[in-house]
Motif scaffolding. Structure first.
Motif, PDB file in Angstrom:
ATOM      1  N   TYR A 319     -42.369   7.619 -17.625  1.00 37.85           N
ATOM      2  CA  TYR A 319     -40.984   8.095 -17.552  1.00 37.85           C
ATOM      3  C   TYR A 319     -40.940   9.603 -17.321  1.00 37.85           C
ATOM      4  O   TYR A 319     -40.238  10.091 -16.431  1.00 37.85           O
ATOM      5  CB  TYR A 319     -40.307   7.717 -18.869  1.00 37.85           C
ATOM      6  N   ARG A 324     -41.519   5.551 -10.604  1.00 39.63           N
ATOM      7  CA  ARG A 324     -40.620   4.415 -10.416  1.00 39.63           C
ATOM      8  C   ARG A 324     -41.340   3.218  -9.802  1.00 39.63           C
ATOM      9  O   ARG A 324     -41.026   2.081 -10.097  1.00 39.63           O
ATOM     10  CB  ARG A 324     -39.458   4.809  -9.492  1.00 39.63           C
ATOM     11  N   ARG A 325     -42.258   3.486  -8.904  1.00 37.51           N
ATOM     12  CA  ARG A 325     -42.924   2.401  -8.186  1.00 37.51           C
ATOM     13  C   ARG A 325     -44.004   1.767  -9.060  1.00 37.51           C
ATOM     14  O   ARG A 325     -44.642   2.438  -9.863  1.00 37.51           O
ATOM     15  CB  ARG A 325     -43.543   2.932  -6.883  1.00 37.51           C
ATOM     16  N   ASP A 326     -44.237   0.470  -8.872  1.00 38.45           N
ATOM     17  CA  ASP A 326     -45.219  -0.234  -9.693  1.00 38.45           C
ATOM     18  C   ASP A 326     -46.581   0.466  -9.696  1.00 38.45           C
ATOM     19  O   ASP A 326     -47.207   0.635 -10.737  1.00 38.45           O
ATOM     20  CB  ASP A 326     -45.391  -1.688  -9.203  1.00 38.45           C
ATOM     21  N   ILE A 329     -46.418   3.479 -11.937  1.00 46.33           N
ATOM     22  CA  ILE A 329     -46.321   3.139 -13.361  1.00 46.33           C
ATOM     23  C   ILE A 329     -47.681   2.646 -13.870  1.00 46.33           C
ATOM     24  O   ILE A 329     -48.059   2.889 -15.021  1.00 46.33           O
ATOM     25  CB  ILE A 329     -45.208   2.085 -13.581  1.00 46.33           C
ATOM     26  N   GLU A 365     -44.287  -9.856 -15.739  1.00 49.40           N
ATOM     27  CA  GLU A 365     -44.541 -10.312 -14.371  1.00 49.40           C
ATOM     28  C   GLU A 365     -45.565  -9.445 -13.667  1.00 49.40           C
ATOM     29  O   GLU A 365     -46.357  -9.936 -12.866  1.00 49.40           O
ATOM     30  CB  GLU A 365     -43.223 -10.350 -13.596  1.00 49.40           C
ATOM     31  N   THR A 366     -45.538  -8.146 -13.952  1.00 51.57           N
ATOM     32  CA  THR A 366     -46.526  -7.232 -13.373  1.00 51.57           C
ATOM     33  C   THR A 366     -46.930  -6.243 -14.467  1.00 51.57           C
ATOM     34  O   THR A 366     -46.232  -6.105 -15.479  1.00 51.57           O
ATOM     35  CB  THR A 366     -45.944  -6.424 -12.182  1.00 51.57           C
ATOM     36  N   HIS A 369     -44.110  -3.944 -15.138  1.00 46.95           N
ATOM     37  CA  HIS A 369     -43.090  -4.632 -15.929  1.00 46.95           C
ATOM     38  C   HIS A 369     -43.444  -4.568 -17.419  1.00 46.95           C
ATOM     39  O   HIS A 369     -42.569  -4.359 -18.283  1.00 46.95           O
ATOM     40  CB  HIS A 369     -43.006  -6.089 -15.447  1.00 46.95           C
ATOM     41  N   VAL A 372     -42.559  -1.118 -18.696  1.00 47.70           N
ATOM     42  CA  VAL A 372     -41.119  -0.885 -18.786  1.00 47.70           C
ATOM     43  C   VAL A 372     -40.498  -1.637 -19.965  1.00 47.70           C
ATOM     44  O   VAL A 372     -39.680  -1.089 -20.698  1.00 47.70           O
ATOM     45  CB  VAL A 372     -40.430  -1.277 -17.463  1.00 47.70           C
TER      46      VAL A 372
ATOM     47  N   TYR B  65     -30.374  -6.607 -13.799  1.00 48.92           N
ATOM     48  CA  TYR B  65     -30.789  -7.027 -15.142  1.00 48.92           C
ATOM     49  C   TYR B  65     -30.840  -8.549 -15.273  1.00 48.92           C
ATOM     50  O   TYR B  65     -29.934  -9.262 -14.853  1.00 48.92           O
ATOM     51  CB  TYR B  65     -29.805  -6.461 -16.169  1.00 48.92           C
ATOM     52  N   LEU B  67     -32.729 -10.547 -13.772  1.00 51.01           N
ATOM     53  CA  LEU B  67     -33.337 -11.186 -12.601  1.00 51.01           C
ATOM     54  C   LEU B  67     -34.848 -10.957 -12.657  1.00 51.01           C
ATOM     55  O   LEU B  67     -35.326 -10.139 -13.433  1.00 51.01           O
ATOM     56  CB  LEU B  67     -32.754 -10.563 -11.322  1.00 51.01           C
ATOM     57  N   PRO B  68     -35.595 -11.693 -11.834  1.00 52.40           N
ATOM     58  CA  PRO B  68     -37.042 -11.450 -11.822  1.00 52.40           C
ATOM     59  C   PRO B  68     -37.349  -9.983 -11.527  1.00 52.40           C
ATOM     60  O   PRO B  68     -36.565  -9.303 -10.853  1.00 52.40           O
ATOM     61  CB  PRO B  68     -37.537 -12.354 -10.680  1.00 52.40           C
ATOM     62  N   TRP B  69     -38.473  -9.506 -12.023  1.00 45.82           N
ATOM     63  CA  TRP B  69     -38.909  -8.124 -11.806  1.00 45.82           C
ATOM     64  C   TRP B  69     -38.969  -7.822 -10.319  1.00 45.82           C
ATOM     65  O   TRP B  69     -39.513  -8.596  -9.539  1.00 45.82           O
ATOM     66  CB  TRP B  69     -40.283  -7.923 -12.417  1.00 45.82           C
ATOM     67  N   PRO B  71     -40.235  -4.782  -7.980  1.00 52.94           N
ATOM     68  CA  PRO B  71     -40.852  -3.451  -7.899  1.00 52.94           C
ATOM     69  C   PRO B  71     -39.963  -2.491  -7.122  1.00 52.94           C
ATOM     70  O   PRO B  71     -39.355  -2.874  -6.118  1.00 52.94           O
ATOM     71  CB  PRO B  71     -42.168  -3.708  -7.160  1.00 52.94           C
ATOM     72  N   HIS B  72     -39.868  -1.278  -7.601  1.00 56.39           N
ATOM     73  CA  HIS B  72     -39.062  -0.236  -6.957  1.00 56.39           C
ATOM     74  C   HIS B  72     -39.534  -0.057  -5.521  1.00 56.39           C
ATOM     75  O   HIS B  72     -40.734   0.038  -5.261  1.00 56.39           O
ATOM     76  CB  HIS B  72     -39.233   1.060  -7.744  1.00 56.39           C
ATOM     77  N   SER B  73     -38.568  -0.013  -4.587  1.00 55.46           N
ATOM     78  CA  SER B  73     -38.958  -0.040  -3.176  1.00 55.46           C
ATOM     79  C   SER B  73     -38.615   1.234  -2.418  1.00 55.46           C
ATOM     80  O   SER B  73     -38.857   1.310  -1.210  1.00 55.46           O
ATOM     81  CB  SER B  73     -38.287  -1.237  -2.498  1.00 55.46           C
ATOM     82  N   ILE B 273     -32.753  11.028 -18.821  1.00 55.71           N
ATOM     83  CA  ILE B 273     -33.690  10.126 -18.142  1.00 55.71           C
ATOM     84  C   ILE B 273     -34.827  10.882 -17.484  1.00 55.71           C
ATOM     85  O   ILE B 273     -34.710  12.048 -17.146  1.00 55.71           O
ATOM     86  CB  ILE B 273     -32.977   9.269 -17.065  1.00 55.71           C
ATOM     87  N   ARG B 299     -32.342  -0.952 -14.715  1.00 57.66           N
ATOM     88  CA  ARG B 299     -32.994  -2.014 -13.938  1.00 57.66           C
ATOM     89  C   ARG B 299     -32.280  -2.246 -12.601  1.00 57.66           C
ATOM     90  O   ARG B 299     -31.792  -3.366 -12.352  1.00 57.66           O
ATOM     91  CB  ARG B 299     -33.035  -3.307 -14.765  1.00 57.66           C
ATOM     92  N   TRP B 302     -32.269   2.108  -8.221  1.00 62.16           N
ATOM     93  CA  TRP B 302     -32.517   3.523  -8.491  1.00 62.16           C
ATOM     94  C   TRP B 302     -33.592   3.712  -9.547  1.00 62.16           C
ATOM     95  O   TRP B 302     -34.318   4.696  -9.538  1.00 62.16           O
ATOM     96  CB  TRP B 302     -31.227   4.208  -8.936  1.00 62.16           C
ATOM     97  N   PRO B 304     -36.285   1.366 -12.361  1.00 61.92           N
ATOM     98  CA  PRO B 304     -36.696   0.095 -12.958  1.00 61.92           C
ATOM     99  C   PRO B 304     -36.552   0.080 -14.488  1.00 61.92           C
ATOM    100  O   PRO B 304     -36.765  -0.948 -15.111  1.00 61.92           O
ATOM    101  CB  PRO B 304     -38.177   0.014 -12.566  1.00 61.92           C
ATOM    102  N   TYR B 305     -36.191   1.234 -15.076  1.00 56.68           N
ATOM    103  CA  TYR B 305     -36.154   1.351 -16.539  1.00 56.68           C
ATOM    104  C   TYR B 305     -34.771   1.014 -17.098  1.00 56.68           C
ATOM    105  O   TYR B 305     -33.817   0.876 -16.365  1.00 56.68           O
ATOM    106  CB  TYR B 305     -36.512   2.779 -16.963  1.00 56.68           C
ATOM    107  N   GLU B 312     -31.982   3.179 -28.466  1.00 56.38           N
ATOM    108  CA  GLU B 312     -33.127   3.652 -27.691  1.00 56.38           C
ATOM    109  C   GLU B 312     -32.732   4.870 -26.851  1.00 56.38           C
ATOM    110  O   GLU B 312     -33.478   5.842 -26.732  1.00 56.38           O
ATOM    111  CB  GLU B 312     -33.650   2.526 -26.794  1.00 56.38           C
ATOM    112  N   ARG B 313     -31.551   4.810 -26.264  1.00 60.76           N
ATOM    113  CA  ARG B 313     -31.093   5.937 -25.447  1.00 60.76           C
ATOM    114  C   ARG B 313     -30.931   7.187 -26.315  1.00 60.76           C
ATOM    115  O   ARG B 313     -31.311   8.281 -25.920  1.00 60.76           O
ATOM    116  CB  ARG B 313     -29.772   5.533 -24.767  1.00 60.76           C
TER     117      ARG B 313
END
Lengths: 396, 396
Positions: A319, A324-326, A329, A365-366, A369, A372, B65, B67-69, B71-73, B273, B299, B302, B304-305, B312-313
């Motif tokens: 963080y 951000r990218r897998d 991380i 899942e990864t 993941h 995170v 949120y 949904l399946p993981w 990866p940030h693209s 953040i 999630r 922008w 993945p966290y 927590e925040r």
């Protein structure tokens, strides 16, 4: 012993789904569709398998973990925290074997299989801390491996008698000698490093130095450490913890130092705590520098924060690094696994045949993941023994 | 309805242990030893009671949120993330009502009773997001209250037609109008602010501006916002989110701005953040500025966290602010409770007689302890209705 077959896991960096056959404390076989023979079978249901997490920097001897909440009592300056600790550590009975035990148990349950801890060694506390931590660690040896660094919290030159205590600590079995701000605290970086590296050379122990000194002063000390490490032929055996100066340096200086640190075989360990500077871990890794990660203080007189959960710590590192990218991380996950193993010099670490069966299973899942979401640890093995087993469900 | 008596709680900032009698959705009585009458009694066993948590800044319409993981693209630059979102939001079917629902349910279960969300409004997406979020929020209205800010993600001047869409959004019931980097994105801070404040004045809605612009540029824009807020008499109705420039300014500039922000009645909302700058929240509070806190992205494309858990925040805010003492850590807790309530203008918010019965119960010794350990939410009430109830045990 009949052994254990972990069916249908996804071991990290092991090239695809596989079963793991655990026998005599090691990963005897790893591959798809293994025959369990007489082994007990645990179906991992496709869960992610990580090698045992490695805590590369903490202070077990200071912790108040598991005790009632104690509001932080120090003022805002570093000197306030040092004075506050001196004032309260006796009254609180530190190091507290019950607190050290509770923290190590929490760490083990969270998948940590190896810990490097910096234990205070200075006149006034002597070697009590080393003995307390050693005794607790011996009782928990089946669940978690602890190695101690003899840590001169109050300096070496600034605290006469400490150099002799560090040497005595080595006699008690600590595996590394520490140091702290050779310039900022001890006012003589060359002499400070001379003592630390001298002990390492004479006794064959590792080195792990706290370096908070900022800016060009810290850069100069990093250069001295690199020179000393090369001269002593200690590649792979020296760690610099924190290294704020490396975070603060301009990009060209970072590039130059990263190359020199890689060439000298020096590990950089970061904790990514508070708002403190975090070294450029991606750049360091790209240059070939080993990077490790640890909690630093956990629920003690220095910091009320910390859980002992290294996936949470990896999250903080990722963080603060704005990963951000897998694949980025995963650099943070690497720091709490392979990076820590490199710092501690763990032989045969990893999810490969013949390696010690130190591993942790999570429903993610990864690998990114897992960092995170920090899911519950569904299974933890230490040298093949079940440390935690909570097959249940939790998924975000 | 027979009501509910919460026996033996420790309500925060309510002057000691007390029972809370909940009737008709409000805290009917608060004090020791209350007579339950016909009310159901829940024994809190001395647990800490906090007012319902207030999420002051998020983007529900973007979330993946539940949904399946994925990866940030996106690439590393801001422009990459904007382009990545434009490329993928249609293919992913955003905003996704199921994901928005899942996130709001998670937020409610974690004790959040009010949410301010910034919903994208720009040519290309139009008002779809506003409608989707409105419809999901309506279905969950008994558990969590959602208010929307119409958010010009792609600028107002830079994206022709957006000003009219913002006005249409107000017609659909959004309660605040947003803005974004009046100089850095829209290249004309005075005109940008003129449109935003003009809408606020004409329609009686609140203002919540994203301000990432750094350094002296961001300081100049803060000054413009202060001037505009004073001129329009909008004290208590304007928020600046992020305000990185305030974090970057020298101490004297911070002092001057803090005083002016307090006098103008402007809220500063931070998300704390990544490694992004965090405004000096303690200094702001000491100057009398209202400070709120939220997750920003959760999630999504922008970031993945993010978990939706405001304790927590608050931990992240306290941690990045290097808060160690209980009274400092409580500043972060205040930001996710009273500070958020101030930003949203919630009437009668808090644990007092006559206030809406929005509250969350946790097993923590002090409010700071709750921020540090983020314990499970043992009980959550929204307007007196039980949203989550998991009396169980968990204590670190």
């Amino acid at each position: 012993m009949p052994g254990l077959l972990l069916r249908d896991g996804r071991p990290w960096r092991a090239g695809g789904p596989a079963d793991l056959l655990i026998r005599d404390g090691v990963i005897a076989r790893l591959g798809p569709g293994l025959d369990p023979g007489d082994a007990e079978v645990i179906d991992l249901g496709g869960r992610l398998v990580l090698p045992g997490l490695v805590e590369a920097h903490c202070h077990l001897d200071k912790t108040l973990y598991g005790l009632p909440w104690r509001p932080h009592s120090a003022g805002p300056a570093l000197a306030d925290r040092i004075a506050d600790e001196r004032r309260h550590r006796t009254e609180l009975g530190l190091p507290d074997p019950a607190a050290v035990t509770a923290l190590l148990e929490a760490m083990a349950a969270a998948g940590t299989t190896h810990v490097r801890t910096h234990t205070d060694v200075y006149s006034g506390v002597g070697l009590t801390g080393v003995e307390v931590v050693r005794d607790v660690a011996a009782r928990l040896a089946g669940r978690i491996t602890v190695e101690q660094v003899a840590f001169p919290q109050s300096g070496i030159l600034a605290n006469p008698g400490t150099a002799a205590l560090l040497e005595e600590a080595i006699g008690l079995g600590v595996s590394a000698v520490g140091g702290i701000d050779p310039a900022g605290m001890d006012r003589d970086p060359v002499r400070h490093l001379g003592i630390v590296f001298g002990l390492a050379e004479r006794h064959g122990v590792r080195v792990d130095l706290h370096l908070h000194d900022p800016g060009s002063l810290g850069v100069f000390e990093l250069e001295l450490i690199i020179e000393r490490t090369r001269a002593a032929g200690l590649a792979g055996r020296v760690t610099v913890s924190h290294a704020y100066a490396l975070a603060q340096a301009d990009a060209a200086t970072q590039d130059r130092l990263a190359e020199a640190l890689a060439e000298a075989g020096i590990t950089i360990t970061t904790a990514a705590i508070f708002d403190f500077p975090v070294p450029p871990v991606k750049k360091l890794r790209e240059a070939g520098v080993n990077v490790a990660c640890g909690h630093d203080d956990i629920r003690d007189l220095w910091s009320p924060y910390g859980s002992g959960d290294l996936l949470e710590r990896a999250m903080h590192l990722a963080y603060r690094s704005t990963f951000r990218r897998d694949e980025d991380i995963e650099i943070a996950l690497e720091a709490v696994t392979f990076g820590g193993a490199g710092a501690l010099g763990l032989d045969g670490y990893g999810l490969t045949e013949g390696a010690p069966a130190d591993l942790v299973v999570v429903d993610a899942e990864t690998p990114a993941h897992a960092v995170v979401t920090r899911p519950p640890r569904d299974l933890v093995l230490k040298a093949g023994h079940v440390v935690a087993r909570a097959f249940g469900s939790h998924k975000v």
